[in-house]
Design a protein around this motif. Structure first.
Motif, short mmCIF file in Angstrom:
data_model
loop_
_atom_site.label_atom_id
_atom_site.label_comp_id
_atom_site.label_asym_id
_atom_site.label_seq_id
_atom_site.Cartn_x
_atom_site.Cartn_y
_atom_site.Cartn_z
N VAL A 1 0.74 -1.16 0.04
CA VAL A 1 -0.09 -0.10 0.22
C VAL A 1 0.62 1.13 0.03
O VAL A 1 1.74 1.52 0.85
CB VAL A 1 -0.94 0.24 1.14
N VAL A 2 0.93 1.88 -1.14
CA VAL A 2 1.77 3.17 -1.31
C VAL A 2 1.00 4.31 -1.80
O VAL A 2 0.14 4.07 -2.35
CB VAL A 2 2.81 2.64 -2.30
N ASP A 3 1.66 5.34 -1.09
CA ASP A 3 1.04 6.67 -1.47
C ASP A 3 2.29 7.75 -1.47
O ASP A 3 3.08 7.69 -0.79
CB ASP A 3 0.04 7.31 -0.29
N GLY A 4 1.94 8.61 -2.65
CA GLY A 4 2.79 9.58 -2.75
C GLY A 4 2.98 9.90 -4.26
O GLY A 4 2.34 9.12 -4.98
N PRO A 5 3.83 10.97 -4.80
CA PRO A 5 4.42 11.91 -4.04
C PRO A 5 3.50 13.02 -3.24
O PRO A 5 2.49 13.07 -3.66
CB PRO A 5 5.35 12.48 -5.03
N ALA A 6 4.31 13.67 -2.75
CA ALA A 6 4.00 14.91 -2.30
C ALA A 6 4.34 16.50 -2.88
O ALA A 6 5.33 16.84 -2.37
CB ALA A 6 4.23 15.00 -0.53
N PRO A 7 3.56 16.71 -3.78
CA PRO A 7 3.75 17.82 -4.28
C PRO A 7 4.30 19.08 -3.55
O PRO A 7 5.03 20.01 -3.99
CB PRO A 7 2.67 18.27 -5.28
N GLU A 8 3.76 19.21 -2.14
CA GLU A 8 4.12 20.41 -1.40
C GLU A 8 5.46 20.41 -0.82
O GLU A 8 5.93 21.34 -0.71
CB GLU A 8 3.01 20.25 -0.02
N LEU A 9 6.33 19.19 -1.10
CA LEU A 9 7.60 19.23 -0.72
C LEU A 9 8.45 19.14 -1.92
O LEU A 9 9.78 19.06 -1.73
CB LEU A 9 7.53 17.97 0.18
N GLU A 10 7.85 19.13 -3.17
CA GLU A 10 8.96 18.91 -4.22
C GLU A 10 9.97 20.02 -4.30
O GLU A 10 11.21 19.56 -4.50
CB GLU A 10 8.09 18.81 -5.57
N ALA A 11 9.74 21.36 -4.15
CA ALA A 11 10.72 22.26 -4.43
C ALA A 11 11.95 21.99 -3.41
O ALA A 11 13.10 22.13 -3.62
CB ALA A 11 10.13 23.56 -4.21
N GLU A 12 11.48 21.77 -2.16
CA GLU A 12 12.53 21.75 -1.05
C GLU A 12 13.22 20.47 -1.57
O GLU A 12 14.59 20.54 -1.04
CB GLU A 12 11.81 21.66 0.16
N LEU A 13 12.77 19.38 -1.90
CA LEU A 13 13.54 17.99 -2.03
C LEU A 13 14.46 18.23 -3.33
O LEU A 13 15.59 17.76 -3.34
CB LEU A 13 12.78 16.89 -2.33
N ARG A 14 13.88 19.09 -4.29
CA ARG A 14 14.89 19.35 -5.45
C ARG A 14 15.91 20.03 -5.22
O ARG A 14 17.13 19.81 -5.52
CB ARG A 14 13.93 19.97 -6.51
N ALA A 15 15.69 20.94 -4.21
CA ALA A 15 17.10 21.79 -3.81
C ALA A 15 18.15 21.01 -2.88
O ALA A 15 19.30 21.24 -3.13
CB ALA A 15 16.33 23.18 -2.79
N LEU A 16 17.58 20.03 -2.18
CA LEU A 16 18.43 19.09 -1.51
C LEU A 16 19.23 18.32 -2.29
O LEU A 16 20.23 17.89 -2.16
CB LEU A 16 17.63 18.27 -0.50
N HIS A 17 18.34 17.79 -3.50
CA HIS A 17 19.12 16.79 -4.48
C HIS A 17 20.07 17.45 -5.45
O HIS A 17 20.76 16.81 -5.89
CB HIS A 17 18.19 15.87 -5.04
N GLN A 18 19.72 18.59 -5.80
CA GLN A 18 20.45 19.48 -6.89
C GLN A 18 22.00 19.49 -6.53
O GLN A 18 22.24 19.84 -5.31
CB GLN A 18 20.02 20.64 -7.13
N PRO A 19 22.79 19.15 -7.43
CA PRO A 19 24.46 19.20 -6.95
C PRO A 19 24.79 20.69 -6.95
O PRO A 19 24.04 21.68 -7.52
CB PRO A 19 24.92 18.63 -8.28
N SER A 20 25.71 20.89 -6.22
CA SER A 20 26.35 22.31 -5.69
C SER A 20 27.04 22.67 -6.97
O SER A 20 27.60 22.01 -7.37
CB SER A 20 26.95 22.14 -4.49
#
Length: 156
Positions: free
Chosen positions: A137-156
């Motif tokens: 049983v799987v739910d996601g993704p959470a669009p509300e958190l997408e921008a924050e997660l993108r910033a965390l994953h984006q290489p410096s």
């Protein structure tokens, strides 16, 4: 199923753990195991920077749950995670018999971002959780958190 405010609260904790991992020089992933009563039982973040690529928080949750919970408690629990389980973590989830999985960022989204940034592909296929554990049983993704997660994953 639509994500609830409770789901988003736990997912935000996962994002905080992902940020903690990144601040420590690790990959930005974090996960929380929550009982049927809403109690946080275990939480962790990625710890792969020292070379053990199995130190994913979802895998650690499976190990902890196998040692500390009954099968009924595991089935009734929810795993919240900043990123959709990789196949290794999904398999551990299925073998241990954990309940619902709620993720903030899908594997497909992460692959798309990484490809766009010119990053190398993962050595493991990015499969949906249900391709590994058909009954999950799987739910996601959470669009509300997408921008924050993108910033965390984006290489410096």
């Amino acid at each position: 199923m639509t994500l609830t405010e409770t789901d988003l609260t736990f997912l935000r904790r996962c994002v905080d753990l992902a940020r903690e991992a990144l601040d420590d020089g690790d990959e930005p992933f974090g996960s929380v195991l929550v009982s049927a009563a809403g109690e946080v039982l275990f939480s962790d973040r990625n710890r792969v920077k020292d070379g053990d690529e199995t130190r994913h928080p979802e895998f650690e949750i499976s190990r902890w749950a196998a040692r500390n919970m009954t099968s009924g408690e595991r089935a009734a629990a929810t795993v919240y995670t900043s990123g959709e389980h990789c196949p290794m973590c999904a398999a551990s989830h299925g073998w241990v018999g954990l309940g619902r999985i709620v993720y903030a960022l899908s594997s497909a989204q992460l692959v798309e971002w990484r490809t766009g940034w010119g990053m190398p592909a993962s050595p493991v296929a990015a499969l949906p959780i249900t391709a590994v554990v058909p009954g999950a049983v799987v739910d996601g993704p959470a669009p509300e958190l997408e921008a924050e997660l993108r910033a965390l994953h984006q290489p410096s």
